[in-house]
Design a protein around this motif. Structure first.
Motif, PDB file in Angstrom:
ATOM      1  N   ALA A  19       0.802  -1.223  -0.073  1.00  9.73           N
ATOM      2  CA  ALA A  19       0.108   0.056  -0.092  1.00  9.73           C
ATOM      3  C   ALA A  19       0.863   1.253  -0.164  1.00  9.73           C
ATOM      4  N   GLY A  20       0.582   2.275  -0.777  1.00 10.14           N
ATOM      5  CA  GLY A  20       1.481   3.474  -0.690  1.00 10.14           C
ATOM      6  C   GLY A  20       2.272   3.627  -2.018  1.00 10.14           C
ATOM      7  N   LEU A  21       2.316   2.440  -2.488  1.00 10.64           N
ATOM      8  CA  LEU A  21       3.395   2.486  -3.739  1.00 10.64           C
ATOM      9  C   LEU A  21       2.765   2.529  -5.292  1.00 10.64           C
ATOM     10  N   LEU A  22       3.491   3.692  -5.742  1.00  7.73           N
ATOM     11  CA  LEU A  22       2.574   3.838  -7.160  1.00  7.73           C
ATOM     12  C   LEU A  22       3.440   2.701  -7.970  1.00  7.73           C
ATOM     13  N   VAL A  23       2.385   2.633  -9.204  1.00 11.89           N
ATOM     14  CA  VAL A  23       2.687   1.564 -10.007  1.00 11.89           C
ATOM     15  C   VAL A  23       4.147   1.890 -11.129  1.00 11.89           C
ATOM     16  N   HIS A  24       3.776   3.311 -11.387  1.00 13.92           N
ATOM     17  CA  HIS A  24       4.761   3.807 -12.187  1.00 13.92           C
ATOM     18  C   HIS A  24       4.785   5.362 -12.032  1.00 13.92           C
ATOM     19  N   ARG A  25       5.676   6.009 -12.622  1.00 20.44           N
ATOM     20  CA  ARG A  25       5.847   7.464 -12.446  1.00 20.44           C
ATOM     21  C   ARG A  25       4.717   8.220 -12.657  1.00 20.44           C
ATOM     22  N   SER A  26       4.016   9.153 -11.790  1.00 18.89           N
ATOM     23  CA  SER A  26       2.847   9.903 -12.031  1.00 18.89           C
ATOM     24  C   SER A  26       2.947  11.147 -11.533  1.00 18.89           C
ATOM     25  N   TRP A  27       1.968  12.046 -11.839  1.00 16.76           N
ATOM     26  CA  TRP A  27       1.800  13.302 -11.699  1.00 16.76           C
ATOM     27  C   TRP A  27       1.361  13.334 -10.211  1.00 16.76           C
ATOM     28  N   LEU A  28       0.907  12.186  -9.539  1.00 12.78           N
ATOM     29  CA  LEU A  28       0.475  12.160  -8.167  1.00 12.78           C
ATOM     30  C   LEU A  28       1.406  12.604  -7.422  1.00 12.78           C
ATOM     31  N   ASP A  29       2.620  12.128  -7.609  1.00 16.30           N
ATOM     32  CA  ASP A  29       3.862  12.731  -6.780  1.00 16.30           C
ATOM     33  C   ASP A  29       5.106  12.530  -7.746  1.00 16.30           C
ATOM     34  N   ARG A  30       5.398  13.924  -8.180  1.00 18.43           N
ATOM     35  CA  ARG A  30       6.579  14.179  -8.964  1.00 18.43           C
ATOM     36  C   ARG A  30       7.965  14.034  -8.338  1.00 18.43           C
ATOM     37  N   HIS A  31       7.903  13.959  -6.986  1.00 17.65           N
ATOM     38  CA  HIS A  31       8.870  13.690  -6.291  1.00 17.65           C
ATOM     39  C   HIS A  31       9.108  12.245  -5.844  1.00 17.65           C
ATOM     40  N   GLU A  32       8.525  11.293  -5.983  1.00 16.81           N
ATOM     41  CA  GLU A  32       8.647  10.059  -5.641  1.00 16.81           C
ATOM     42  C   GLU A  32       9.669   9.285  -6.677  1.00 16.81           C
ATOM     43  N   THR A  33      10.459   8.179  -6.183  1.00 23.16           N
ATOM     44  CA  THR A  33      11.416   7.618  -6.836  1.00 23.16           C
ATOM     45  C   THR A  33      11.436   6.333  -6.870  1.00 23.16           C
ATOM     46  N   ARG A  34      10.541   6.051  -6.159  1.00 25.96           N
ATOM     47  CA  ARG A  34      10.398   4.265  -6.257  1.00 25.96           C
ATOM     48  C   ARG A  34       8.942   3.945  -6.610  1.00 25.96           C
ATOM     49  N   PHE A  35       8.791   3.022  -7.524  1.00 19.46           N
ATOM     50  CA  PHE A  35       7.697   2.580  -8.214  1.00 19.46           C
ATOM     51  C   PHE A  35       7.666   1.294  -8.519  1.00 19.46           C
ATOM     52  N   ALA A  36       6.464   0.614  -8.340  1.00 18.27           N
ATOM     53  CA  ALA A  36       6.280  -1.033  -8.503  1.00 18.27           C
ATOM     54  C   ALA A  36       6.918  -1.312  -9.819  1.00 18.27           C
ATOM     55  N   MET A  37       6.900  -0.621 -10.779  1.00 26.85           N
ATOM     56  CA  MET A  37       7.433  -1.139 -12.194  1.00 26.85           C
ATOM     57  C   MET A  37       8.743  -1.336 -12.104  1.00 26.85           C
ATOM     58  N   GLN A  38       9.496  -0.299 -11.551  1.00 25.45           N
ATOM     59  CA  GLN A  38      10.871  -0.179 -11.274  1.00 25.45           C
ATOM     60  C   GLN A  38      11.270  -1.467 -10.437  1.00 25.45           C
ATOM     61  N   LEU A  39      10.653  -1.360  -9.296  1.00 23.54           N
ATOM     62  CA  LEU A  39      11.170  -2.739  -8.449  1.00 23.54           C
ATOM     63  C   LEU A  39      10.875  -3.930  -9.028  1.00 23.54           C
ATOM     64  N   THR A  40       9.932  -4.182  -9.715  1.00 20.89           N
ATOM     65  CA  THR A  40       9.721  -5.341 -10.150  1.00 20.89           C
ATOM     66  C   THR A  40      10.755  -5.594 -11.434  1.00 20.89           C
ATOM     67  N   ARG A  41      11.168  -4.416 -12.204  1.00 18.47           N
ATOM     68  CA  ARG A  41      12.324  -4.648 -13.166  1.00 18.47           C
ATOM     69  C   ARG A  41      13.643  -5.149 -12.369  1.00 18.47           C
ATOM     70  N   ASP A  42      13.901  -4.476 -11.332  1.00 20.63           N
ATOM     71  CA  ASP A  42      15.175  -4.764 -10.590  1.00 20.63           C
ATOM     72  C   ASP A  42      15.139  -6.358 -10.183  1.00 20.63           C
ATOM     73  N   ALA A  43      13.711  -6.817  -9.591  1.00 21.11           N
ATOM     74  CA  ALA A  43      13.818  -8.038  -9.117  1.00 21.11           C
ATOM     75  C   ALA A  43      13.768  -9.193 -10.276  1.00 21.11           C
ATOM     76  N   VAL A  44      13.603  -8.792 -11.373  1.00 19.64           N
ATOM     77  CA  VAL A  44      13.460 -10.001 -12.369  1.00 19.64           C
ATOM     78  C   VAL A  44      14.668  -9.636 -13.459  1.00 19.64           C
ATOM     79  N   GLY A  45      15.327  -8.589 -13.228  1.00 21.41           N
ATOM     80  CA  GLY A  45      16.357  -8.456 -14.415  1.00 21.41           C
ATOM     81  C   GLY A  45      15.923  -8.377 -15.707  1.00 21.41           C
ATOM     82  N   CYS A  46      14.636  -7.648 -15.872  1.00 18.01           N
ATOM     83  CA  CYS A  46      14.247  -7.154 -17.265  1.00 18.01           C
ATOM     84  C   CYS A  46      13.207  -6.195 -17.364  1.00 18.01           C
ATOM     85  N   HIS A  47      13.015  -5.753 -18.432  1.00 14.50           N
ATOM     86  CA  HIS A  47      12.102  -4.688 -18.357  1.00 14.50           C
ATOM     87  C   HIS A  47      10.406  -5.207 -18.494  1.00 14.50           C
TER      88      HIS A  47
END
Length: 243
Positions: A19-47
């Motif tokens: 809860a509280g994690l954005l799926v991807h970069r969004s206007w909802l929080d321009r200063h957020e640096t962590r996103f589910a999409m980024q964390l998933t990419r890092d976890a599985v090693g591909c886009h």
């Protein structure tokens, strides 16, 4: 805020989003640096490519594709209502044992997230089914009208995927989801914060069933609620309702 991988193959990856994690970069929080999409990419090693939405305050199952082609197939499946989604929620009051709500939702643009979206969209059909799993009555007068307060654990099964559909539908039925700061009841949200340390929306995407976009085999995915949820479930004696 974290994600954990609950399923992966050559074409797909499903994660349990906090809860509280954005799926991807969004206007909802321009200063957020962590996103589910980024964390998933890092976890599985591909886009990875998102194929459906999950609101920022909602936790649970989030499905990604590993290629644009598979993402398009999955997006069509979701749009064609070929994916069955199940959510868990804690709502105010005693919900009827089961039922359905067919109530169209008008477009309510967000001042930030929908800054460039059209504002004259017609109301869209929205259907939600529910099943009441457990109830509790607490000896606290959250509202001045009642000496006690009642809550229900419910399973929500949306047919459609409109913005904030489950939150708005539950509010329409006068059973707002606990922790909903937009469509909910502030008194009950505050009660859960003060008595249970719960500062989140109690809405969790628990199950997802669909045909695999490549093999066509039935795919059933599950994601367990986080420790905060589990603590409430034990506190309220609701564990057996989820077995």
């Amino acid at each position: 805020m974290t994600i954990s991988v609950v399923y992966e193959d050559d074409w797909l990856v499903a994660v349990n989003k906090a809860a509280g994690l954005l799926v991807h970069r969004s206007w909802l929080d321009r200063h957020e640096t962590r996103f589910a999409m980024q964390l998933t990419r890092d976890a599985v090693g591909c886009h990875v490519f998102p194929v459906h939405r999950l609101d920022r305050p909602t936790s649970g199952l989030l499905l990604f594709a590993k290629s644009a082609e598979v993402a398009r197939t999955l997006t069509d499946s979701f749009a064609g209502r070929q994916a069955a989604k199940e959510y868990l929620a804690v709502v105010r009051g005693y919900m009827p044992e089961q039922g359905s709500l067919d109530y169209s939702l008008s477009h309510r643009p967000d001042a930030i997230a929908d800054k460039f979206a059209a504002t004259d969209k017609p109301a869209q059909p929205a259907v939600t089914h529910w099943q009441s799993l457990a109830r509790i009555e607490l000896p606290f007068a959250v509202s001045k009208k009642h000496a006690t307060s009642r809550y229900s654990l419910v399973r929500l099964m949306p047919e459609t995927g409109r913005k904030h559909q489950l939150r708005r539908h539950m509010a329409h039925l006068f059973h707002p989801i606990v922790g909903d700061t937009t469509h909910g009841d502030g008194r009950h949200n505050r009660f859960f914060r003060e008595h249970y340390g719960c500062e989140r929306l109690l809405l969790h995407a628990a199950r997802l069933r669909l045909a695999h976009p490549v093999t066509a085999a039935p795919l059933a995915l599950t994601a367990a609620p986080d420790p905060g949820w589990q603590s409430l479930i034990c506190e309220f004696g609701w564990k057996r309702a989820l077995d």
